[in-house]
Structure formats: structure tokens, C-alpha cells
Motif scaffolding. Structure first.
Motif, mmCIF file in Angstrom:
data_model
loop_
_atom_site.group_PDB
_atom_site.id
_atom_site.type_symbol
_atom_site.label_atom_id
_atom_site.label_comp_id
_atom_site.label_asym_id
_atom_site.label_seq_id
_atom_site.Cartn_x
_atom_site.Cartn_y
_atom_site.Cartn_z
ATOM 1 N N THR A 225 0.861 -1.187 0.000
ATOM 2 C CA THR A 225 0.000 0.000 0.000
ATOM 3 C C THR A 225 0.895 1.234 0.000
ATOM 4 O OG1 THR A 225 -0.160 0.000 2.415
ATOM 5 C CG2 THR A 225 -1.893 -1.155 1.212
ATOM 6 N N LYS A 226 1.067 1.813 -1.159
ATOM 7 C CA LYS A 226 1.987 2.937 -1.309
ATOM 8 C C LYS A 226 1.317 4.289 -1.109
ATOM 9 C CE LYS A 226 5.744 0.605 -2.110
ATOM 10 N NZ LYS A 226 6.843 0.618 -1.116
ATOM 11 N N ASP A 227 0.061 4.285 -0.693
ATOM 12 C CA ASP A 227 -0.659 5.539 -0.472
ATOM 13 C C ASP A 227 -1.416 5.472 0.842
ATOM 14 O OD1 ASP A 227 -0.600 7.243 -3.190
ATOM 15 O OD2 ASP A 227 -0.624 5.109 -3.668
ATOM 16 N N VAL A 228 -1.361 6.548 1.601
ATOM 17 C CA VAL A 228 -2.119 6.675 2.838
ATOM 18 C C VAL A 228 -2.939 7.949 2.764
ATOM 19 C CG1 VAL A 228 -1.996 6.998 5.341
ATOM 20 C CG2 VAL A 228 -0.393 5.444 4.214
ATOM 21 N N VAL A 229 -4.238 7.826 3.033
ATOM 22 C CA VAL A 229 -5.116 9.000 3.026
ATOM 23 C C VAL A 229 -5.560 9.280 4.460
ATOM 24 C CG1 VAL A 229 -7.111 7.557 2.421
ATOM 25 C CG2 VAL A 229 -7.227 10.027 2.098
ATOM 26 N N PHE A 230 -5.424 10.542 4.856
ATOM 27 C CA PHE A 230 -5.761 10.940 6.225
ATOM 28 C C PHE A 230 -7.282 11.097 6.356
ATOM 29 C CE2 PHE A 230 -1.345 12.818 6.107
ATOM 30 C CZ PHE A 230 -0.796 11.924 7.018
ATOM 31 N N THR A 231 -7.964 9.959 6.495
ATOM 32 C CA THR A 231 -9.424 9.999 6.635
ATOM 33 C C THR A 231 -9.859 10.351 8.057
ATOM 34 O OG1 THR A 231 -9.285 7.593 6.885
ATOM 35 C CG2 THR A 231 -10.013 8.437 4.744
ATOM 36 N N LYS A 232 -9.050 9.988 9.051
ATOM 37 C CA LYS A 232 -9.383 10.292 10.453
ATOM 38 C C LYS A 232 -10.851 9.954 10.755
ATOM 39 C CE LYS A 232 -5.402 12.264 11.648
ATOM 40 N NZ LYS A 232 -4.592 11.589 10.652
ATOM 41 N N HIS A 233 -11.279 8.778 10.291
ATOM 42 C CA HIS A 233 -12.706 8.452 10.314
ATOM 43 C C HIS A 233 -13.209 7.913 11.652
ATOM 44 C CE1 HIS A 233 -10.372 4.981 8.887
ATOM 45 N NE2 HIS A 233 -11.248 4.246 9.547
ATOM 46 N N ALA A 234 -12.322 7.448 12.515
ATOM 47 C CA ALA A 234 -12.773 6.919 13.806
ATOM 48 C C ALA A 234 -11.649 7.059 14.818
ATOM 49 C CB ALA A 234 -13.195 5.462 13.672
ATOM 50 N N PHE A 235 -12.036 7.098 16.084
ATOM 51 C CA PHE A 235 -11.076 7.197 17.178
ATOM 52 C C PHE A 235 -11.247 5.967 18.061
ATOM 53 C CE2 PHE A 235 -9.194 8.434 21.150
ATOM 54 C CZ PHE A 235 -8.197 9.351 20.827
ATOM 55 N N THR A 236 -10.142 5.276 18.330
ATOM 56 C CA THR A 236 -10.214 4.042 19.102
ATOM 57 C C THR A 236 -9.638 4.223 20.492
ATOM 58 O OG1 THR A 236 -10.034 2.704 17.092
ATOM 59 C CG2 THR A 236 -9.558 1.603 19.184
ATOM 60 N N TYR A 237 -10.471 3.960 21.482
ATOM 61 C CA TYR A 237 -10.036 3.930 22.879
ATOM 62 C C TYR A 237 -9.639 2.502 23.248
ATOM 63 C CZ TYR A 237 -12.762 8.299 23.313
ATOM 64 O OH TYR A 237 -13.277 9.559 23.158
ATOM 65 N N ILE A 238 -8.751 2.376 24.206
ATOM 66 C CA ILE A 238 -8.406 1.061 24.752
ATOM 67 C C ILE A 238 -8.585 1.129 26.269
ATOM 68 C CG2 ILE A 238 -6.654 -0.757 24.907
ATOM 69 C CD1 ILE A 238 -5.352 0.419 22.412
ATOM 70 N N PRO A 239 -9.814 0.946 26.730
ATOM 71 C CA PRO A 239 -10.045 0.988 28.174
ATOM 72 C C PRO A 239 -9.236 -0.069 28.919
ATOM 73 C CG PRO A 239 -12.113 1.137 26.975
ATOM 74 C CD PRO A 239 -11.058 0.768 25.979
ATOM 75 N N VAL A 240 -8.755 0.309 30.098
ATOM 76 C CA VAL A 240 -8.045 -0.595 30.990
ATOM 77 C C VAL A 240 -8.991 -0.890 32.154
ATOM 78 C CG1 VAL A 240 -6.007 -0.914 32.447
ATOM 79 C CG2 VAL A 240 -5.840 0.443 30.341
ATOM 80 N N MET A 241 -9.348 -2.155 32.306
ATOM 81 C CA MET A 241 -10.382 -2.542 33.267
ATOM 82 C C MET A 241 -9.796 -3.349 34.411
ATOM 83 S SD MET A 241 -12.743 -3.763 30.135
ATOM 84 C CE MET A 241 -11.199 -4.215 29.333
ATOM 85 N N MET A 242 -10.346 -3.155 35.582
ATOM 86 C CA MET A 242 -9.912 -3.907 36.759
ATOM 87 C C MET A 242 -11.121 -4.486 37.465
ATOM 88 S SD MET A 242 -7.411 -2.610 39.815
ATOM 89 C CE MET A 242 -6.495 -3.828 40.757
ATOM 90 N N SER A 243 -10.961 -5.686 37.978
ATOM 91 C CA SER A 243 -12.075 -6.325 38.665
ATOM 92 C C SER A 243 -12.362 -5.656 39.998
ATOM 93 C CB SER A 243 -11.778 -7.797 38.913
ATOM 94 O OG SER A 243 -10.798 -7.934 39.907
ATOM 95 N N ASP A 244 -13.596 -5.710 40.404
ATOM 96 C CA ASP A 244 -13.954 -5.234 41.736
ATOM 97 C C ASP A 244 -13.194 -6.023 42.798
ATOM 98 O OD1 ASP A 244 -15.621 -3.165 41.149
ATOM 99 O OD2 ASP A 244 -17.476 -4.297 41.389
ATOM 100 N N LYS A 245 -13.059 -7.329 42.577
ATOM 101 C CA LYS A 245 -12.387 -8.163 43.576
ATOM 102 C C LYS A 245 -10.936 -7.728 43.752
ATOM 103 C CE LYS A 245 -11.479 -12.975 44.830
ATOM 104 N NZ LYS A 245 -11.690 -14.395 44.466
ATOM 105 N N SER A 246 -10.255 -7.489 42.629
ATOM 106 C CA SER A 246 -8.859 -7.051 42.716
ATOM 107 C C SER A 246 -8.774 -5.637 43.279
ATOM 108 C CB SER A 246 -8.202 -7.111 41.335
ATOM 109 O OG SER A 246 -8.138 -8.436 40.869
ATOM 110 N N TRP A 247 -9.693 -4.784 42.828
ATOM 111 C CA TRP A 247 -9.721 -3.410 43.338
ATOM 112 C C TRP A 247 -9.896 -3.402 44.855
ATOM 113 C CZ3 TRP A 247 -8.686 1.507 42.449
ATOM 114 C CH2 TRP A 247 -9.334 2.497 43.208
ATOM 115 N N ASN A 248 -10.774 -4.260 45.337
ATOM 116 C CA ASN A 248 -11.057 -4.295 46.771
ATOM 117 C C ASN A 248 -9.886 -4.833 47.595
ATOM 118 O OD1 ASN A 248 -13.614 -3.191 46.527
ATOM 119 N ND2 ASN A 248 -14.584 -5.192 46.242
#
Length: 335
Positions: A225-248
Motif C-alpha cells: 500500500t503505497k498511499d495513505v489517506v488521512f481519513t481520520k474516520h474513527a477514534f479508538t479507545y483502549i479501556p483498561v479494566m480492573m475487577s472489583d475483587k482485585s480493586w477491593n
């Protein structure tokens, strides 16, 4: 704030049903009734990215900051490269009690929090400030938010105008909003496994793929793929989750320093991502890749018209929360 309240409401199905996590399977943590004051708490955190990725850099910072902030009383072991399964798999491992801290893209979490699908819309956010404003208001145990940021498009033939998307076969995630977006552009989206993308591009099964620019370099897509177009069509989050049991298991006096360590690591990851993408662009240019800007306002209009025609609707409270962020943080063109 409104978004924070909504994520707290989502805590029951996410954590009690899907993420009824156990604590780490380390001596003194998994089986004991409470933490041994003479031993550090040790939690495992699973990520799918490798050690050269900005996601790992952020996770590493989280671990280092938490250990520093708690004077070594809490340690996080980061398990990389999907060794504990893909994103969905790591979440499922959590539900079986075999993982303390899981990370997964927001699209994956819609399996447990359907309301979160509102974040999958194309052109929901126009700036990183908007995306981060929403991120900073979110609650759950989602203890933090890493990200892969805005997604762009890599093509085997140049796409410089919205019209040139016509007939382009593009791999997307199995996501109705992303697929609807590219359909509205005139392209032909198809879902396939991520590890099949390079071969599909090479063989001409597809003409394009989309992801963060750095992925074009790290996955070798630039070879075909020799071409890249800046579509900026979506934003991806990567939530970091912790269990209640571990949190407690975390003593009250260590919770604030723990949270602060996670927050610092997540903020640092934004800069790692920015630097990685900037370096990737320069390296890709050296490898003969051409970058194109495109009129994203036209693409946004096309998607919004298609979304209306398809009747996409979202939980009213979540929609109101998104609208609140957009009002509070207008894009420069809207000021």
C-alpha cells in the motif's frame, strides 16, 4: 458529569456479569482472604500489542508509576503480545477469574456494554481534545484509557478525493458503523481477521485497510500500500479494566496513589502514540509511501446521511453525554 454517571451505571453489567475477575494467581494474592502486609500485591495486566508499541509503553509506565507511587506495595506485571488471548479472549479470561487487569478496544466492549457502540460512530470526534474530554469523564473501573487514536486509510491506489473511494475494497473491523461509513463513501467494506490483511492486500483480494498510521509501518503494509489517506474516520479507545475483587484488595490508603499512577501512564501513552505516528510517517515517506489529505467534511456528511437512512440510534442518555462533550469542546471549524 453526565458521561461519568453513565459509565457508573454500566458498571453492573460490565464488572459483575462480564468481568467478575479473580485476583492474580500469584502467592499471597489469589487464595488469601486479604493481602499479606509483608508482600506486595501483584496484579497481571494483559495487552495484545508487542513491546515496541505505544500501548506497551503506556502499560509499562502504568506499572512503573503504580510501583513508585505505592512504594513498591503494588506491582503490575504486563503480559504482552496477546499471550493471554486476543482482546475479547483476555476479557473472557477475566470473567473466568484468571486475570486482574484487562485491556480491549471500545468496540470489543460493546459485547458487554451495548450503549458504548455510540463511540464506534464515524466522525464522532473531530479533534483529540474532544476524544480526551470524553475519556476523562468516564468512570467504571475502567481504571484508565490507553488509545490507538484516529484511524486512517492505506490503499494500493491513490485516493485523493471522496469520489475516488468508489469501488475500493477495504478491510474494516466487523463494526456496523465503520462499515456503513465506507459504504457511504462508495467503497466496499469487508471484515476479515487482522492477521489475514497483508496477504489479502498482496493478492488483491482487498485494495485498502484502515488503522493508525504506525500500523502501516509495523505490519509491513507499506510493501503493497503505497498511499495513505488521512481519513481520520474513527477514534479508538483502549479501556483498561480492573475487577472489583482485585480493586477491593487494594488498601484504602493506596487507592489514590494507584489511580494516579494509572492516570499518569495513560497520559504519557498519548505522547508515545503521537511520536510513534510522526516517526512512522517520516519512515514511510522514505519507503516511497505518499500521504494524501482529503475533504473529511464531505466524508462526514456522507456518513451522517447514511446513518440517518439506516436509522442508527443510541441510548438517549449516552447521546446526551456525547452532545455535552461536543458543546463544551467545539472543533475549531465550529467556533
Amino acid at each position: 458529569m453526565r458521561v461519568q454517571r453513565l459509565f457508573r451505571q454500566a458498571r453492573i453489567p460490565l464488572l459483575c456479569s462480564a468481568l467478575a475477575l479473580g485476583s492474580a494467581i500469584f502467592p499471597g494474592c489469589a487464595k488469601s482472604a486479604g493481602p499479606d502486609p509483608d508482600k506486595p500485591l501483584v496484579f497481571r495486566m494483559g495487552i495484545v500489542d508487542g513491546e515496541t508499541s505505544p500501548v506497551y509503553a503506556g502499560a509499562r509506565d502504568i506499572a512503573e508509576n503504580v510501583e513508585r507511587n505505592t512504594d513498591g506495595k503494588i506491582k503490575i506485571v504486563v503480559v504482552t503480545g496477546g499471550a493471554l488471548g486476543d482482546e475479547r479472549g483476555s476479557v473472557e479470561l477475566c470473567s473466568q477469574g484468571d486475570l486482574d487487569i484487562a485491556s480491549a478496544a471500545n468496540s470489543v466492549l460493546t459485547n458487554w456494554i451495548p450503549e458504548m457502540s455510540i463511540l464506534d460512530q464515524a466522525y464522532l470526534w473531530e479533534t483529540e481534545e474532544q476524544a480526551h474530554a470524553a475519556e476523562e469523564k468516564l468512570g467504571v473501573h475502567v481504571i484508565g484509557y490507553l488509545e490507538s487514536g484516529f484511524r486512517d486509510t492505506f490503499t494500493t491506489t491513490p485516493v485523493t478525493t471522496p469520489e475516488e473511494f468508489a469501488g475500493i475494497k477495504i478491510r474494516t473491523m466487523q463494526n456496523p458503523y465503520h462499515m456503513a461509513a465506507f459504504e457511504s463513501f462508495g467503497a466496499m467494506p469487508t471484515a476479515m481477521a487482522y492477521n489475514e490483511v497483508f496477504t489479502a492486500l498482496q493478492q488483491g483480494t482487498i485494495d485498502a485497510a484502515e488503522n493508525a498510521v504506525s500500523n502501516c509501518l509495523s505490519n509491513g503494509y507499506y510493501e503493497v500500500t503505497k498511499d495513505v489517506v488521512f481519513t481520520k474516520h474513527a477514534f479508538t479507545y483502549i479501556p483498561v479494566m480492573m475487577s472489583d475483587k482485585s480493586w477491593n484488595m487494594i488498601p484504602e490508603d493506596l487507592r489514590k496513589p494507584f489511580e494516579e499512577g494509572v492516570r499518569e501512564g495513560c497520559i504519557a501513552q498519548r505522547q508515545y502514540l503521537k511520536e510513534t505516528n510522526e516517526e512512522a510517517i517520516e519512515e514511510l515517506k522514505k519507503k516511497g509511501v505518499t500521504f494524501h489529505d482529503i475533504d473529511t467534511s464531505v466524508l462526514k456528511e456522507k456518513y451522517q446521511a447514511a446513518a440517518k437512512a439506516k436509522g442508527f440510534t443510541f441510548d438517549p442518555e449516552w447521546q446526551a453525554a456525547v452532545d455535552e462533550v461536543l458543546r463544551e469542546h467545539p472543533a475549531p471549524s465550529e467556533e
